[in-house]
Scaffold this motif. Structure first.
Motif, PDB file in Angstrom:
ATOM      1  N   THR A  74       0.071 -13.628  30.511  1.00  0.00           N
ATOM      2  CA  THR A  74      -0.733 -13.788  29.291  1.00  0.00           C
ATOM      3  C   THR A  74      -2.078 -13.055  29.373  1.00  0.00           C
ATOM      4  O   THR A  74      -2.847 -13.063  28.436  1.00  0.00           O
ATOM      5  N   GLU A  76      -3.795  -9.302  30.253  1.00  0.00           N
ATOM      6  CA  GLU A  76      -3.554  -7.897  30.553  1.00  0.00           C
ATOM      7  C   GLU A  76      -4.558  -7.376  31.589  1.00  0.00           C
ATOM      8  O   GLU A  76      -5.700  -7.844  31.613  1.00  0.00           O
TER       9      GLU A  76
ATOM     10  N   LEU B  63      10.197 -15.783  27.715  1.00  0.00           N
ATOM     11  CA  LEU B  63      10.410 -14.855  28.826  1.00  0.00           C
ATOM     12  C   LEU B  63      11.655 -14.016  28.525  1.00  0.00           C
ATOM     13  O   LEU B  63      12.765 -14.519  28.539  1.00  0.00           O
ATOM     14  N   ASN B  67       9.296  -8.388  27.197  1.00  0.00           N
ATOM     15  CA  ASN B  67       7.925  -8.488  27.716  1.00  0.00           C
ATOM     16  C   ASN B  67       7.898  -8.422  29.251  1.00  0.00           C
ATOM     17  O   ASN B  67       6.913  -8.782  29.873  1.00  0.00           O
ATOM     18  N   ALA B  74       1.777  -5.902  30.748  1.00  0.00           N
ATOM     19  CA  ALA B  74       0.504  -5.243  31.071  1.00  0.00           C
ATOM     20  C   ALA B  74      -0.130  -5.962  32.254  1.00  0.00           C
ATOM     21  O   ALA B  74      -1.325  -6.194  32.302  1.00  0.00           O
ATOM     22  N   MET B 161       1.720 -15.679  22.396  1.00  0.00           N
ATOM     23  CA  MET B 161       0.840 -15.638  23.569  1.00  0.00           C
ATOM     24  C   MET B 161       1.501 -14.872  24.718  1.00  0.00           C
ATOM     25  O   MET B 161       0.839 -14.206  25.503  1.00  0.00           O
ATOM     26  N   TYR B 162       2.828 -14.959  24.789  1.00  0.00           N
ATOM     27  CA  TYR B 162       3.558 -14.279  25.870  1.00  0.00           C
ATOM     28  C   TYR B 162       3.996 -12.866  25.485  1.00  0.00           C
ATOM     29  O   TYR B 162       4.329 -12.076  26.339  1.00  0.00           O
ATOM     30  N   SER B 164       2.317 -10.876  22.920  1.00  0.00           N
ATOM     31  CA  SER B 164       1.152 -10.074  22.505  1.00  0.00           C
ATOM     32  C   SER B 164       1.420  -9.146  21.332  1.00  0.00           C
ATOM     33  O   SER B 164       0.688  -8.180  21.129  1.00  0.00           O
ATOM     34  N   PRO B 250       0.224  -4.471  22.527  1.00  0.00           N
ATOM     35  CA  PRO B 250      -1.206  -4.130  22.528  1.00  0.00           C
ATOM     36  C   PRO B 250      -1.917  -4.629  23.784  1.00  0.00           C
ATOM     37  O   PRO B 250      -1.703  -5.757  24.212  1.00  0.00           O
ATOM     38  N   ILE B 251      -2.756  -3.770  24.370  1.00  0.00           N
ATOM     39  CA  ILE B 251      -3.492  -4.160  25.579  1.00  0.00           C
ATOM     40  C   ILE B 251      -4.842  -4.768  25.178  1.00  0.00           C
ATOM     41  O   ILE B 251      -5.224  -5.817  25.657  1.00  0.00           O
ATOM     42  N   ILE B 252      -5.527  -4.109  24.274  1.00  0.00           N
ATOM     43  CA  ILE B 252      -6.796  -4.684  23.791  1.00  0.00           C
ATOM     44  C   ILE B 252      -6.727  -4.815  22.263  1.00  0.00           C
ATOM     45  O   ILE B 252      -6.716  -5.903  21.724  1.00  0.00           O
TER      46      ILE B 252
END
Lengths: 280, 285
Positions: A74, A76, B63, B67, B74, B161-162, B164, B250-252
């Motif tokens: 959860t 990164e 899971l 992801n 990530a 949340m898992y 993203s 997405p990372i940020i």
């Protein structure tokens, strides 16, 4: 050609080849300073007065690195771009000259040099001098920025910035003066080590792959908080004075001295038997 | 398309895909991808054991393969190395070729037998394909390896949340309805951008006389673009860095289709336009 003449030749030519790159490092530092200045304004927007950032705060912001990453599906992993950019650019700046000097005119110089050890020693001294010049340029650029932006030039660390702007997650309210010396010296010291290792590795593998290996070491150091990943010592945010499970600078200095000695010795032994004509 | 061009393209593709730099770089990229796979498979079984110990809701849709493959996670060091060094990995196999061929005089032997524009077009296509493949193959292999261990459960919006992938994220509808299609779209996107990164080196080689700079200048330009995001903090909330938006989750910030198209077109116009224009005019003989 005696050793001093060779060193003079290397310093003159090496700095000429890396002159433009020094300018880029200065520009990068200015961008980092501007970034810190603007970020302060945004973060303390609601405060009646934006707190001033000292010379040391600017330096800390540039070389901080990132706090320890705990792998989780959860959360990164975000690599420290400023830290990576500055270290990789210095590594790139010293990558070309020794390699170029093993072909063309440099070969004539090598033939006239009494012994290959002198050639290797001269290149190592040039390498260290160049990295030191890069850091001195960074320090001076920040001083100039502070003068222009009317920020105090002092070695004081503003505690509120450490958690608010650097996101260090530090449990401490104040920071000892030792931390200032770590911020000032450790990134420079580790940079010297990495540049020498890169130069030595360049004898065994192609210089581009040797640069790639350094990039992997830096990224792995950002990922793992581990005393054996040398890049950790170049991140003052992971110092024992900032976090509870932080690293000791003395361990970093000893490990670096060992790696630096090994890199120089392996390089000089290998270079004695190195086939320079194959490189040509 | 003349017969000379077809022949030239065949030769260029063979050189681009059968050289030792392509093989070495592919092996390195594969190591990063497999390292990520190994870590994520291990993490999956660890999470599974934890959930089964606790009992209750087993969170099956949280899971999933989508992801845990390198494009969807990530978390691992493998992902970090692969995506951060992507511009460098893409340029290493063949980005340097024009520089070497020009230095060795090989170009002269080619342009006496064909048009310069044909030579540069073939070179551009071969460089693009080599850069794209050196990224695409490890991504595909990672996906297949992870799929051998982790079921391809369709993600649920219950577990954002898992995953993203939020409302407004690029192709988010596909992600929660047809995730395989989502992965295919990202693989195509990564192939295109990796190809463009490789052709940046080809363009740079028209300007600089240093092989190291030919490969590293594009890498540093992308890192500078990545850093420039910092000046948009708290002002603009879409991703402008290819190092982040080429990753499928997405990372940020979320990816924006117009930024991706805009940057892709800009990279293409600059690399293709400059290579063909300057290369075509260049005095090679």
């Amino acid at each position: 050609m005696n050793f001093y003449k060779l060193l003079k030749y290397d310093l003159k030519n090496g700095f000429r080849v890396g002159g433009l790159k020094l300018m880029i490092i200065i520009l990068m530092t200015l961008a980092f300073c501007l970034d810190f200045y603007l970020r302060k304004d945004i973060v303390y927007m609601v405060d009646p007065l934006t707190p001033p950032g000292t010379w040391m705060d600017y330096l800390f912001y540039i070389f901080a690195g990132i706090k320890e990453y705990t792998p989780s599906i959860t959360e990164e992993f975000i690599f420290p771009i400023k830290w990576i950019l500055i270290h990789l650019f210095i590594l790139y700046s010293t990558l070309y000259y020794p390699h170029r000097d093993l072909s063309s005119l440099g070969l004539n110089v090598l033939v006239r040099t009494k012994g290959r050890l002198a050639w290797w020693l001269s290149k190592s001294i040039w390498n260290i001098s160049y990295v030191l010049t890069c850091y001195i340029s960074i320090f001076l650029t920040i001083i100039i920025f502070c003068l222009v932006a009317n920020e105090p030039i002092s070695l004081e660390i503003t505690p509120m910035f450490v958690n608010d702007l650097l996101d260090a997650g530090s449990p401490f309210d104040t920071f000892p003066s030792y931390l200032a010396s770590i911020i000032l010296l450790m990134p420079m010291f580790i940079s010297i080590v990495l540049n020498l290792v890169q130069m030595t590795l360049g004898l065994f593998i192609k210089p581009l792959y040797s640069f790639g290996m350094m990039a992997v070491i830096l990224l792995a150091s950002a990922y793992f908080l581990n005393p054996f990943f040398i890049g950790n010592y170049a991140m003052p945010i992971r110092s024992e004075y900032v976090i509870e499970n932080g690293l000791q600078a003395t361990t970093g200095v000893m490990l670096s001295a060992l790696i630096m000695t090994l890199a120089f010795l392996i390089g000089s032994f290998y270079f004695k038997r190195y086939d320079i004509l194959a490189e040509e | 398309m003349t017969s000379t061009f077809k022949q030239l393209l065949k030769v260029e593709l063979a050189k681009a895909l059968k050289n030792k730099f392509f093989i070495t770089t592919l092996i390195i990229a594969l190591l990063f991808a497999l390292f990520s796979a190994w870590y994520m498979i291990d993490l999956y079984f660890y999470s599974l054991r934890g959930l089964s110990r606790m009992g209750g809701n087993q969170m099956i849709q949280a899971l999933s393969l989508f992801n845990h493959w390198i494009g969807g996670e990530a978390t691992s060091l493998g992902f970090t190395l692969f995506f951060t060094l992507m511009p460098l990995i893409a340029a290493l196999p063949y980005g340097w070729s024009y520089f070497i061929e020009n230095k060795s005089g090989y170009v002269k032997t080619v342009v006496t037998r064909s048009a310069k524009t044909e030579y540069f077009l073939a070179k551009y296509i071969a460089t693009f394909i080599s850069g794209g493949l050196v990224i695409l193959i490890p991504l595909l292999i990672n996906f297949i390896v992870v799929a051998c261990f982790i079921p391809a459960v369709t993600p649920s919006t219950m577990y954002t949340m898992y995953h993203s992938v939020y409302h407004g994220s690029l192709w988010s509808q596909s992600y929660y309805t047809n995730p395989v299609w989502f992965v295919i779209l990202y693989l195509i996107l990564d192939f295109i951008f990796a190809g463009l990164f490789a052709t940046m080196s080809l363009t740079v080689s028209l300007f600089v006389k240093n092989r190291i700079a030919v490969i590293l200048v594009p890498f540093f330009l992308i890192l500078v673009l990545h850093y420039s995001r910092t000046f948009l903090a708290y002002k603009y909330y879409y991703e402008i860095s290819p190092l982040n938006y080429l990753h499928s989750t997405p990372i940020i910030n979320p990816a924006n289709v117009w930024i991706i198209i805009g940057q892709g077109l800009l990279f293409f116009i600059l690399t293709f336009g400059l290579t063909m224009r300057l290369g075509g005019k260049r005095e090679l003989l």
